[in-house]
Design an enzyme around this catalytic site. Sequence first.
Site, PDB file in Angstrom:
ATOM      1  N   GLU A  94      10.340  -1.800 -11.960  1.00 57.35           N
ATOM      2  CA  GLU A  94       8.975  -1.533 -12.427  1.00 57.35           C
ATOM      3  C   GLU A  94       7.921  -1.722 -11.345  1.00 57.35           C
ATOM      4  OE1 GLU A  94      10.272  -5.390 -14.618  1.00 57.35           O
ATOM      5  OE2 GLU A  94      11.251  -3.716 -13.601  1.00 57.35           O
ATOM      6  N   ASP A 100      -1.134   9.273  -9.208  1.00 55.32           N
ATOM      7  CA  ASP A 100      -2.288   9.734  -8.418  1.00 55.32           C
ATOM      8  C   ASP A 100      -1.877  10.364  -7.092  1.00 55.32           C
ATOM      9  OD1 ASP A 100      -4.032   8.695 -10.407  1.00 55.32           O
ATOM     10  OD2 ASP A 100      -3.873   6.705  -9.503  1.00 55.32           O
ATOM     11  N   GLY A 101      -0.759  11.094  -7.101  1.00 55.34           N
ATOM     12  CA  GLY A 101      -0.320  11.798  -5.906  1.00 55.34           C
ATOM     13  C   GLY A 101       0.330  10.920  -4.854  1.00 55.34           C
ATOM     14  N   LYS A 106       4.630  -1.886  -5.187  1.00 54.75           N
ATOM     15  CA  LYS A 106       3.678  -2.977  -5.364  1.00 54.75           C
ATOM     16  C   LYS A 106       4.376  -4.328  -5.271  1.00 54.75           C
ATOM     17  CE  LYS A 106       0.440  -2.617  -8.474  1.00 54.75           C
ATOM     18  NZ  LYS A 106      -0.313  -2.594  -9.757  1.00 54.75           N
ATOM     19  N   THR A 108       4.122  -8.155  -6.482  1.00 55.75           N
ATOM     20  CA  THR A 108       3.496  -8.998  -7.493  1.00 55.75           C
ATOM     21  C   THR A 108       4.110 -10.393  -7.418  1.00 55.75           C
ATOM     22  OG1 THR A 108       5.063  -8.174  -9.146  1.00 55.75           O
ATOM     23  CG2 THR A 108       2.910  -7.089  -9.030  1.00 55.75           C
ATOM     24  N   GLU A 161      21.511   2.875  11.363  1.00 52.35           N
ATOM     25  CA  GLU A 161      20.175   2.619  10.824  1.00 52.35           C
ATOM     26  C   GLU A 161      19.110   3.024  11.833  1.00 52.35           C
ATOM     27  OE1 GLU A 161      17.408  -1.252   9.599  1.00 52.35           O
ATOM     28  OE2 GLU A 161      19.595  -1.384   9.427  1.00 52.35           O
ATOM     29  N   GLU A 166       8.445  -0.653  10.405  1.00 51.90           N
ATOM     30  CA  GLU A 166       8.402  -1.902   9.676  1.00 51.90           C
ATOM     31  C   GLU A 166       7.029  -2.496  10.010  1.00 51.90           C
ATOM     32  OE1 GLU A 166      12.943  -3.525   9.261  1.00 51.90           O
ATOM     33  OE2 GLU A 166      11.970  -3.859  11.203  1.00 51.90           O
ATOM     34  N   ARG A 197      21.497  -2.547  19.309  1.00 45.46           N
ATOM     35  CA  ARG A 197      20.136  -2.453  18.787  1.00 45.46           C
ATOM     36  C   ARG A 197      19.152  -2.298  19.930  1.00 45.46           C
ATOM     37  NH1 ARG A 197      16.894  -7.633  16.214  1.00 45.46           N
ATOM     38  NH2 ARG A 197      15.035  -6.529  15.480  1.00 45.46           N
TER      39      ARG A 197
END
Length: 299
Positions: A94, A100-101, A106, A108, A161, A166, A197
Amino acid sequence: MNVKKILLFVIALILFSASCKKDDTTTSEPEPEVRDFTNLDPNFPSFVSIDDTTPDGMTWEKVENLSDEFEAWDSNKWFKPLWNYGVPVQMRGENSGVADGNLWIKATLDDGADRWFETSRVQSVAQIKYPMYTESRIKTAHISAYNTFWLNNGDIDNRDEIDVIENNSKPSCSCQPDFPWQMNSQYFHVVDGDTKRNKGDFDNRNLSDDNPLKGVTWNEEYHIVGVWWKDAVNIQFYLDGEPAGSVVSARDFTRDLNIIFDLWTIDADWSGGIAAKNDLNDETINTMKIDWVRTWKLN
């Protein structure tokens, strides 16, 4: 005597006039080329509109199942693999979606929990291999966390990868003062736990003077970040239409890769430090926004 003086004066005047005319015909310096960074052709990689370095005889073909303008959630293109990073990250379905395009992710707060940094991850269904180019227009969450756009296939011990970004626009430690402008880019190639790496970081304050996003932090405006995965070892990163850092892999990349977006934090100096809990309650700064992603194969 006066006649001689007059003749000398006339001759001098003629010579001076001829010299002035010669100066007037001197070729002036050409005006510098004005590049339009604000009107990039969406049908091609951004750099094609600025400095087209597409190899002769080759063309860019749009890969629709790895491209999205994010007008609606498309489950044929995207899913949410919710494996966790280390504490305090907790992945939740969730905490990402489309509105809104934008694709949004998010952060939280679940105060009191060990895994109090609630966030999400979005991954492509399809995979792709070189030669290819992908780019995305992204505005970071202004919290001390990695806002990521990357390509990957495999696990901790065996994987290919490419980390396009980042980015952390608000490092909580005092140890990464350049992070608000630094594009953190790198590759990993891991075989049976043996890691190869290298980093290809780039500071956006080093963009061209005529680029309007030069020196603009990751949270202030959307930036276009991309990668041209040229062959088994050569990887060129791009920022706002210009070449940024690059890396050369110590081993051949062999896997087809997925595109991934996520948002995460860790209590480590190399990441810029842990997110402040209060920031996760601030709806004006706690969300990473992805305007679009576009991908092409080079044929």
